[in-house]
Design a protein around this motif. Structure first.
Motif, PDB file in Angstrom:
ATOM      1  N   LEU A  79       0.842  -1.193   0.000  1.00 43.54           N
ATOM      2  CA  LEU A  79       0.000   0.000   0.000  1.00 43.54           C
ATOM      3  C   LEU A  79       0.876   1.242   0.000  1.00 43.54           C
ATOM      4  CD1 LEU A  79      -2.231  -1.357   2.842  1.00 43.54           C
ATOM      5  CD2 LEU A  79      -2.927  -1.166   0.463  1.00 43.54           C
ATOM      6  N   ARG A  80       0.671   2.067  -1.008  1.00 44.06           N
ATOM      7  CA  ARG A  80       1.440   3.311  -1.091  1.00 44.06           C
ATOM      8  C   ARG A  80       0.580   4.546  -0.851  1.00 44.06           C
ATOM      9  NH1 ARG A  80       4.170  -0.098  -4.640  1.00 44.06           N
ATOM     10  NH2 ARG A  80       6.397  -0.217  -4.157  1.00 44.06           N
ATOM     11  N   THR A  81      -0.689   4.462  -1.226  1.00 41.88           N
ATOM     12  CA  THR A  81      -1.609   5.583  -1.028  1.00 41.88           C
ATOM     13  C   THR A  81      -2.953   5.046  -0.536  1.00 41.88           C
ATOM     14  OG1 THR A  81      -2.620   5.550  -3.232  1.00 41.88           O
ATOM     15  CG2 THR A  81      -0.551   6.802  -2.993  1.00 41.88           C
ATOM     16  N   LEU A  82      -3.801   5.957  -0.091  1.00 35.78           N
ATOM     17  CA  LEU A  82      -5.141   5.551   0.347  1.00 35.78           C
ATOM     18  C   LEU A  82      -5.934   4.924  -0.794  1.00 35.78           C
ATOM     19  CD1 LEU A  82      -6.070   8.555   2.674  1.00 35.78           C
ATOM     20  CD2 LEU A  82      -5.603   6.203   3.372  1.00 35.78           C
ATOM     21  N   ASP A  83      -5.604   5.259  -2.033  1.00 35.98           N
ATOM     22  CA  ASP A  83      -6.284   4.667  -3.187  1.00 35.98           C
ATOM     23  C   ASP A  83      -6.011   3.171  -3.317  1.00 35.98           C
ATOM     24  OD1 ASP A  83      -7.393   7.112  -3.907  1.00 35.98           O
ATOM     25  OD2 ASP A  83      -5.751   7.596  -5.281  1.00 35.98           O
ATOM     26  N   ASP A  84      -4.952   2.681  -2.684  1.00 37.33           N
ATOM     27  CA  ASP A  84      -4.627   1.255  -2.728  1.00 37.33           C
ATOM     28  C   ASP A  84      -5.480   0.435  -1.772  1.00 37.33           C
ATOM     29  OD1 ASP A  84      -2.598   1.680  -4.605  1.00 37.33           O
ATOM     30  OD2 ASP A  84      -1.086   1.993  -3.042  1.00 37.33           O
ATOM     31  N   ILE A  85      -6.250   1.101  -0.930  1.00 38.02           N
ATOM     32  CA  ILE A  85      -7.079   0.405   0.055  1.00 38.02           C
ATOM     33  C   ILE A  85      -8.413   0.028  -0.567  1.00 38.02           C
ATOM     34  CG2 ILE A  85      -8.358   0.691   2.214  1.00 38.02           C
ATOM     35  CD1 ILE A  85      -5.999   2.285   3.272  1.00 38.02           C
ATOM     36  N   ASP A  86      -8.760  -1.249  -0.428  1.00 37.15           N
ATOM     37  CA  ASP A  86     -10.043  -1.785  -0.869  1.00 37.15           C
ATOM     38  C   ASP A  86     -10.686  -2.433   0.356  1.00 37.15           C
ATOM     39  OD1 ASP A  86     -12.166  -3.296  -1.848  1.00 37.15           O
ATOM     40  OD2 ASP A  86     -11.072  -3.987  -3.606  1.00 37.15           O
ATOM     41  N   GLN A  87     -11.480  -1.662   1.077  1.00 37.92           N
ATOM     42  CA  GLN A  87     -12.004  -2.133   2.360  1.00 37.92           C
ATOM     43  C   GLN A  87     -12.766  -3.441   2.245  1.00 37.92           C
ATOM     44  OE1 GLN A  87     -13.833   0.660   5.003  1.00 37.92           O
ATOM     45  NE2 GLN A  87     -14.716  -0.941   6.258  1.00 37.92           N
ATOM     46  N   ALA A  88     -13.622  -3.577   1.265  1.00 40.27           N
ATOM     47  CA  ALA A  88     -14.409  -4.807   1.137  1.00 40.27           C
ATOM     48  C   ALA A  88     -13.491  -6.014   0.920  1.00 40.27           C
ATOM     49  CB  ALA A  88     -15.410  -4.679  -0.005  1.00 40.27           C
ATOM     50  N   TYR A  89     -12.489  -5.863   0.084  1.00 39.04           N
ATOM     51  CA  TYR A  89     -11.553  -6.951  -0.189  1.00 39.04           C
ATOM     52  C   TYR A  89     -10.732  -7.296   1.054  1.00 39.04           C
ATOM     53  CZ  TYR A  89      -8.420  -9.872  -2.951  1.00 39.04           C
ATOM     54  OH  TYR A  89      -7.712 -10.928  -3.456  1.00 39.04           O
ATOM     55  N   PHE A  90     -10.243  -6.259   1.742  1.00 35.16           N
ATOM     56  CA  PHE A  90      -9.450  -6.481   2.949  1.00 35.16           C
ATOM     57  C   PHE A  90     -10.300  -7.126   4.045  1.00 35.16           C
ATOM     58  CE2 PHE A  90      -6.277  -2.779   2.039  1.00 35.16           C
ATOM     59  CZ  PHE A  90      -5.924  -3.392   0.846  1.00 35.16           C
ATOM     60  N   ASP A  91     -11.551  -6.672   4.191  1.00 36.55           N
ATOM     61  CA  ASP A  91     -12.463  -7.281   5.168  1.00 36.55           C
ATOM     62  C   ASP A  91     -12.572  -8.779   4.925  1.00 36.55           C
ATOM     63  OD1 ASP A  91     -13.095  -4.907   6.483  1.00 36.55           O
ATOM     64  OD2 ASP A  91     -15.101  -4.736   5.604  1.00 36.55           O
ATOM     65  N   GLU A  92     -12.773  -9.135   3.677  1.00 38.75           N
ATOM     66  CA  GLU A  92     -12.944 -10.551   3.334  1.00 38.75           C
ATOM     67  C   GLU A  92     -11.676 -11.352   3.621  1.00 38.75           C
ATOM     68  OE1 GLU A  92     -14.903 -13.919   2.472  1.00 38.75           O
ATOM     69  OE2 GLU A  92     -15.766 -11.929   2.755  1.00 38.75           O
ATOM     70  N   LEU A  93     -10.520 -10.820   3.251  1.00 42.13           N
ATOM     71  CA  LEU A  93      -9.259 -11.524   3.531  1.00 42.13           C
ATOM     72  C   LEU A  93      -9.051 -11.704   5.036  1.00 42.13           C
ATOM     73  CD1 LEU A  93      -6.744  -9.911   0.999  1.00 42.13           C
ATOM     74  CD2 LEU A  93      -7.641 -12.243   0.953  1.00 42.13           C
ATOM     75  N   ILE A  94      -9.337 -10.674   5.808  1.00 46.27           N
ATOM     76  CA  ILE A  94      -9.160 -10.748   7.265  1.00 46.27           C
ATOM     77  C   ILE A  94     -10.095 -11.786   7.855  1.00 46.27           C
ATOM     78  CG2 ILE A  94      -9.416  -9.463   9.425  1.00 46.27           C
ATOM     79  CD1 ILE A  94      -8.573  -6.930   7.660  1.00 46.27           C
ATOM     80  N   LYS A  95     -11.347 -11.792   7.441  1.00 47.33           N
ATOM     81  CA  LYS A  95     -12.313 -12.774   7.949  1.00 47.33           C
ATOM     82  C   LYS A  95     -11.896 -14.195   7.572  1.00 47.33           C
ATOM     83  CE  LYS A  95     -16.129  -9.554   8.060  1.00 47.33           C
ATOM     84  NZ  LYS A  95     -17.356  -9.074   7.435  1.00 47.33           N
ATOM     85  N   GLN A  96     -11.398 -14.372   6.365  1.00 39.89           N
ATOM     86  CA  GLN A  96     -10.943 -15.700   5.956  1.00 39.89           C
ATOM     87  C   GLN A  96      -9.693 -16.116   6.728  1.00 39.89           C
ATOM     88  OE1 GLN A  96     -10.618 -15.827   1.678  1.00 39.89           O
ATOM     89  NE2 GLN A  96     -12.747 -15.238   1.416  1.00 39.89           N
ATOM     90  N   ALA A  97      -8.816 -15.174   7.018  1.00 37.52           N
ATOM     91  CA  ALA A  97      -7.610 -15.476   7.802  1.00 37.52           C
ATOM     92  C   ALA A  97      -7.996 -15.901   9.221  1.00 37.52           C
ATOM     93  CB  ALA A  97      -6.671 -14.270   7.815  1.00 37.52           C
ATOM     94  N   VAL A  98      -8.985 -15.247   9.793  1.00 35.77           N
ATOM     95  CA  VAL A  98      -9.471 -15.645  11.116  1.00 35.77           C
ATOM     96  C   VAL A  98     -10.046 -17.060  11.064  1.00 35.77           C
ATOM     97  CG1 VAL A  98     -11.262 -15.171  12.852  1.00 35.77           C
ATOM     98  CG2 VAL A  98      -9.851 -13.309  11.977  1.00 35.77           C
ATOM     99  N   ALA A  99     -10.826 -17.336  10.036  1.00 35.46           N
ATOM    100  CA  ALA A  99     -11.423 -18.670   9.908  1.00 35.46           C
ATOM    101  C   ALA A  99     -10.359 -19.762   9.822  1.00 35.46           C
ATOM    102  CB  ALA A  99     -12.338 -18.713   8.683  1.00 35.46           C
ATOM    103  N   LEU A 100      -9.246 -19.481   9.164  1.00 32.03           N
ATOM    104  CA  LEU A 100      -8.167 -20.472   9.058  1.00 32.03           C
ATOM    105  C   LEU A 100      -7.631 -20.865  10.435  1.00 32.03           C
ATOM    106  CD1 LEU A 100      -6.098 -19.118   6.028  1.00 32.03           C
ATOM    107  CD2 LEU A 100      -7.457 -21.229   6.101  1.00 32.03           C
ATOM    108  N   ASN A 101      -7.640 -19.949  11.379  1.00 39.89           N
ATOM    109  CA  ASN A 101      -7.117 -20.228  12.717  1.00 39.89           C
ATOM    110  C   ASN A 101      -8.111 -21.013  13.576  1.00 39.89           C
ATOM    111  OD1 ASN A 101      -4.736 -18.970  12.205  1.00 39.89           O
ATOM    112  ND2 ASN A 101      -5.100 -17.202  13.486  1.00 39.89           N
ATOM    113  N   GLN A 102      -9.318 -21.198  13.117  1.00 43.13           N
ATOM    114  CA  GLN A 102     -10.325 -21.877  13.918  1.00 43.13           C
ATOM    115  C   GLN A 102     -10.432 -23.361  13.595  1.00 43.13           C
ATOM    116  OE1 GLN A 102     -14.014 -19.662  14.368  1.00 43.13           O
ATOM    117  NE2 GLN A 102     -12.913 -17.774  13.885  1.00 43.13           N
ATOM    118  N   TYR A 103      -9.612 -23.841  12.676  1.00 45.10           N
ATOM    119  CA  TYR A 103      -9.662 -25.275  12.320  1.00 45.10           C
ATOM    120  C   TYR A 103      -8.551 -26.024  12.963  1.00 45.10           C
ATOM    121  CZ  TYR A 103     -13.042 -23.757   8.903  1.00 45.10           C
ATOM    122  OH  TYR A 103     -14.142 -23.221   8.304  1.00 45.10           O
TER     123      TYR A 103
END
Length: 119
Positions: free
Chosen positions: A95-119
């Motif tokens: 990430l170099r600028t605020l334009d590089d942020i995609d909140q919906a995409y990041f939300d999904e990656l974070i939620k999936q990363a959390v799910a990986l730790n629950q197995y």
């Protein structure tokens, strides 16, 4: 036993960043905390890190950008192909600028990363 560090350590870290990176870091922190509110925020390995049944994600400053990294990033689906890795680093998004942020995409990656730790 792991002890939770105070958010003040993360605040101190944020305050050491140059203004452009600080804006990015504050926004990343907000997105991470919004995506999964029950994540434990710690300051580990010289970076803000987030945990739930193990390490989930982190953000870090490099010379020219910030990285949003995922400890199990190689297991995450990445349809936008934004995750990169170099020299054995954890998969991360550059990430170099605020334009590089995609909140919906990041939300999904974070939620999936959390799910990986629950197995």
């Amino acid at each position: 036993m792991r002890t939770k560090t105070t958010p003040n350590q993360v605040d101190i870290y944020l305050n050491t960043l140059p203004p452009d990176k600080q804006r990015l870091a504050v926004e990343l922190r907000r997105i991470i905390q919004h995506a999964v509110p029950h994540l434990e925020e710690n300051f580990r390995w010289d970076n803000p890190c987030y945990f739930f049944y193990g390490p989930v994600c982190y953000f870090a400053s490099s010379r020219s950008c910030l990285h949003l990294g995922f400890f199990k990033g190689e297991e995450l689906p990445d349809p936008a192909k934004r995750l990169v890795t170099r020299n054995g680093s954890y998969p991360h998004i550059i990430l170099r600028t605020l334009d590089d942020i995609d909140q919906a995409y990041f939300d999904e990656l974070i939620k999936q990363a959390v799910a990986l730790n629950q197995y």
